[in-house]
Design an enzyme around this catalytic site. Structure first.
Site, PDB file in Angstrom:
ATOM      1  CE1 TYR A 111      34.037  46.467  36.315  1.00 15.93           C
ATOM      2  CE2 TYR A 111      32.662  44.571  36.831  1.00 15.93           C
ATOM      3  CZ  TYR A 111      33.841  45.258  36.971  1.00 15.93           C
ATOM      4  OH  TYR A 111      34.824  44.745  37.766  1.00 15.93           O
ATOM      5  CE  LYS A 121      44.169  59.160  34.915  1.00 14.84           C
ATOM      6  NZ  LYS A 121      45.412  59.234  35.721  1.00 14.84           N
ATOM      7  CG  ASP A 123      46.699  58.610  38.889  1.00 15.28           C
ATOM      8  OD1 ASP A 123      45.808  59.309  39.406  1.00 15.28           O
ATOM      9  OD2 ASP A 123      47.507  59.061  38.046  1.00 15.28           O
ATOM     10  CG  ASP A 146      36.687  45.091  40.396  1.00 20.14           C
ATOM     11  OD1 ASP A 146      36.349  44.305  41.289  1.00 20.14           O
ATOM     12  OD2 ASP A 146      37.403  44.771  39.423  1.00 20.14           O
ATOM     13  CG  ASP A 155      40.161  42.979  44.957  1.00 18.34           C
ATOM     14  OD1 ASP A 155      38.987  43.005  45.360  1.00 18.34           O
ATOM     15  OD2 ASP A 155      40.628  42.052  44.271  1.00 18.34           O
TER      16      ASP A 155
HETATM   17  C1  IPM Z   1      33.846  41.887  42.604  1.00 18.81           C
HETATM   18  C2  IPM Z   1      34.328  40.882  41.584  1.00 18.81           C
HETATM   19  C3  IPM Z   1      33.374  40.919  40.390  1.00 18.81           C
HETATM   20  C4  IPM Z   1      33.442  42.300  39.794  1.00 18.81           C
HETATM   21  C5  IPM Z   1      33.614  39.825  39.335  1.00 18.81           C
HETATM   22  C6  IPM Z   1      33.598  38.442  39.933  1.00 18.81           C
HETATM   23  C7  IPM Z   1      32.623  39.919  38.207  1.00 18.81           C
HETATM   24  O1  IPM Z   1      35.630  41.131  41.224  1.00 18.81           O
HETATM   25  O2  IPM Z   1      32.698  41.758  43.053  1.00 18.81           O
HETATM   26  O3  IPM Z   1      34.614  42.761  42.960  1.00 18.81           O
HETATM   27  O4  IPM Z   1      34.342  42.592  38.989  1.00 18.81           O
HETATM   28  O5  IPM Z   1      32.580  43.115  40.120  1.00 18.81           O
HETATM   29 MG    MG Z   2      36.558  42.641  42.415  1.00 20.92          MG
END
Ligand code: IPM
Ligand code: MG
Length: 369
Positions: free
Chosen positions: A143, A194, A226, A250, A254
């Protein structure tokens, strides 16, 4: 009466302001009914800040964040700002505040509430009782690594570059957060990398191994990312605490969020290092985004933001009794069958963002009696 806590509210874009309104309700309740009180300052971040100031986060807002005891954020982003150059995008505001406050440790708990176990897309027995903590490194890795950018080569082709960098101290400090949290939980820490392909994560793995001796009560394991993605949907309960890089975290968070039924349920805490006086910068935010498709319709689920406030009570202010109470109020509301659209199920009662907030307050009232 405990001293006032100063909070910076950054509602941001999309559904951010709507869900933050419901947290204000909870805070007002705390002010009246509990021993702690809060002074709230509000400011802009993301597209809202860009519209007002031409930048997604002003230095003045950063200064306010640094001066406050904790920051609570809603969400950033929306199609309106997707056309902007990269440095003006709402997301840059969020990345900047994480970096400026050195919030290197991002805690993303994925907990399946009993009442919601059937809202998951996975089978009930796979997710029921799930309680995992993902710790994502937040201020390093790909990042922020340099060099970065897109260049045009002499022959007219383009070349894009992003760089995955970590130093050993960066790995060590996030690794220690992982071990310490595992000590307070089921004492199992899985470090995800990884290392079969990326040298940076070979080093990551070595650093994790080098510090594990300081935590003899914690069982450390390693997994390739993975495989981890697969294991998260195959048998998520094998995990207790996960520690991983910025980008892997990240993505995996999710994925873990959906195990719980909805992204609308997941809180997060982003923490800095403790200074000599025991103070640490902290920002709390729901994991979900700004959801432009449902903005302004009072459809959003405010529970992730309310639970983020509860994480603030726990991690910034050591008010675990109050945090437990907020968590319990959320569970009770769900147990009564109240659902926002994202977690709606057969036979449940559909409520708006506001009604959900009001229901949490009613439960808090009942718990306090
Ligand atoms: C998160 C989001 C952020 C990230 C974005 C909005 C920059 O996806 O907080 O997970 O990638 O960190
Ligand atoms: Mg995110």
């Amino acid at each position: 009466m405990a001293a006032n806590k100063s909070l910076l509210f950054l509602p941001g874009d999309g559904i951010g302001p709507e869900v933050m309104d419901e947290v204000r309700r909870v805070i007002d309740w705390m002010d009246q009914k509990r021993t702690v009180t809060f002074d709230i300052t509000e400011d802009l971040i993301g597209g809202a800040a860009y519209d007002a100031h031409g930048t997604p986060l002003t230095d003045d807002t950063v200064a306010k964040a640094k001066a406050s005891d904790a920051v609570l954020m809603g969400a950033v982003g929306g199609p309106k700002w997707d056309v902007l150059p990269f440095e003006h995008r709402p997301e840059r505001g969020l990345l900047k505040i994480r970096k400026e406050l050195e919030l290197f440790a991002n805690l993303r708990p994925a907990v399946v509430f009993d009442a919601l176990a059937d809202a998951s897309s996975l089978k009930l027995d796979i997710v029921k009782g799930l309680d995992i903590m993902i710790i994502r490194e937040l201020t390093g890795g790909i990042y922020f690594g340099e060099p970065r950018g897109v260049e045009t080569l002499p022959d007219g082709t383009k070349r894009g570059v992003n760089t995955l960098t970590y130093t050993s101290p960066e790995v060590e400090r996030i690794g220690r957060v992982g071990f310490e949290l595992a000590q307070k939980r089921d004492k199992r820490l899985c470090s995800i990398d990884k290392a079969n392909v990326l040298e940076t994560t070979v080093m990551w793995r070595e650093v994790m191994e080098s510090i594990k001796g300081d935590y003899p009560d914690v069982e450390l394991s390693h997994m390739y990312v993975d495989n981890a993605a697969m294991q998260l949907v195959r048998n998520p309960k094998q995990f207790d605490v996960i520690v991983t890089t910025n980008m892997f975290g990240d993505i995996l968070s999710d994925c873990a969020a959906m195990l719980t039924g909805s992204l609308g349920m997941l809180p997060s805490a982003s923490l800095g290092a403790e200074d000599s006086s025991g103070r640490r910068a902290a920002l709390y935010e729901p994991v979900h985004g700004s959801a432009p498709d449902i903005t302004g319709q009072k459809l959003a689920n405010p529970l992730a933001t309310i639970l983020s406030f509860s994480m603030m009570l726990r991690y910034s202010f050591d008010l675990s009794d109050d945090a437990d109470m907020v968590d319990q109020a959320v569970q009770n509301v769900l147990a009564k069958g109240l659902r926002t659209a994202d977690i709606m199920g057969a036979g449940k009662t559909k409520v708006s963002t506001t009604e959900m907030g009001e229901a949490v307050i009613a439960e808090l009232d009942a718990l306090a009696d």
